[in-house]
Write a protein that holds these residues in place. Structure first.
Motif, PDB file in Angstrom:
ATOM      1  N   PRO A  42       0.824  -1.215   0.000  1.00  0.00           N
ATOM      2  CA  PRO A  42       0.000   0.000   0.000  1.00  0.00           C
ATOM      3  C   PRO A  42       0.860   1.268   0.000  1.00  0.00           C
ATOM      4  O   PRO A  42       1.958   1.291   0.554  1.00  0.00           O
ATOM      5  N   SER A  43       0.369   2.302  -0.599  1.00  0.00           N
ATOM      6  CA  SER A  43       1.105   3.559  -0.660  1.00  0.00           C
ATOM      7  C   SER A  43       0.598   4.503   0.428  1.00  0.00           C
ATOM      8  O   SER A  43      -0.063   5.499   0.166  1.00  0.00           O
ATOM      9  N   ASP A  44       0.907   4.150   1.689  1.00  0.00           N
ATOM     10  CA  ASP A  44       0.547   5.011   2.816  1.00  0.00           C
ATOM     11  C   ASP A  44       1.813   5.385   3.576  1.00  0.00           C
ATOM     12  O   ASP A  44       2.900   4.907   3.271  1.00  0.00           O
ATOM     13  N   SER A  45       1.683   6.255   4.566  1.00  0.00           N
ATOM     14  CA  SER A  45       2.869   6.766   5.264  1.00  0.00           C
ATOM     15  C   SER A  45       3.654   5.665   5.961  1.00  0.00           C
ATOM     16  O   SER A  45       4.885   5.716   6.015  1.00  0.00           O
ATOM     17  N   THR A  46       3.005   4.654   6.481  1.00  0.00           N
ATOM     18  CA  THR A  46       3.712   3.562   7.163  1.00  0.00           C
ATOM     19  C   THR A  46       4.554   2.758   6.174  1.00  0.00           C
ATOM     20  O   THR A  46       5.727   2.484   6.447  1.00  0.00           O
ATOM     21  N   HIS A  47       3.985   2.400   5.066  1.00  0.00           N
ATOM     22  CA  HIS A  47       4.698   1.574   4.101  1.00  0.00           C
ATOM     23  C   HIS A  47       5.735   2.358   3.305  1.00  0.00           C
ATOM     24  O   HIS A  47       6.710   1.781   2.826  1.00  0.00           O
ATOM     25  N   ARG A  48       5.560   3.647   3.145  1.00  0.00           N
ATOM     26  CA  ARG A  48       6.535   4.447   2.381  1.00  0.00           C
ATOM     27  C   ARG A  48       7.849   4.602   3.122  1.00  0.00           C
ATOM     28  O   ARG A  48       8.856   4.930   2.514  1.00  0.00           O
ATOM     29  N   PRO A  85       6.159   1.094  -2.550  1.00  0.00           N
ATOM     30  CA  PRO A  85       5.041   1.965  -2.921  1.00  0.00           C
ATOM     31  C   PRO A  85       5.526   3.279  -3.535  1.00  0.00           C
ATOM     32  O   PRO A  85       6.684   3.656  -3.403  1.00  0.00           O
ATOM     33  N   TRP A  88       8.225   6.029  -2.016  1.00  0.00           N
ATOM     34  CA  TRP A  88       8.972   5.286  -0.992  1.00  0.00           C
ATOM     35  C   TRP A  88      10.256   6.010  -0.644  1.00  0.00           C
ATOM     36  O   TRP A  88      11.002   6.438  -1.510  1.00  0.00           O
TER      37      TRP A  88
END
Length: 94
Positions: A42-48, A85, A88
């Motif tokens: 997913p392209s969210d703040s946690t995964h980036r 993502p 990133w």
């Protein structure tokens, strides 16, 4: 000897079986060499910002919020299969 005719090669059952096996192997390699189909990150703040297996396993470990599915490969490099993502900012994969 000059009058003897050369016999033409005629493939037998073993030859056809061998050619069939070779064709099956080549077909398997061609079809299996396509682009990997893994779950996108997913392209969210946690995964980036995640850049290590330890960071991934805080949520995706056995006791995490969303554990890895049964049979998931136990590799030390999550981004070897999963694409980073968009946006990133983690460390470059080695």
């Amino acid at each position: 000897m000059a009058n003897q005719q050369k016999n033409a090669w005629k493939p037998g059952k073993r030859d056809m079986l061998f050619l069939g096996v070779v064709a099956a192997v080549v077909l398997t390699l061609v079809l299996g060499s396509g682009e990997r189909k893994t779950t996108p990150v997913p392209s969210d703040s946690t995964h980036r910002t995640s850049s290590s297996k330890a960071q991934c396993l805080t949520c995706h470990g056995q006791e995490g919020v969303r554990p890895q599915p049964k049979g998931h490969i136990q590799s030390g490099q999550c981004f070897q299969c999963h694409l980073q993502p968009d946006g990133w900012s983690g460390a470059a994969p080695k």
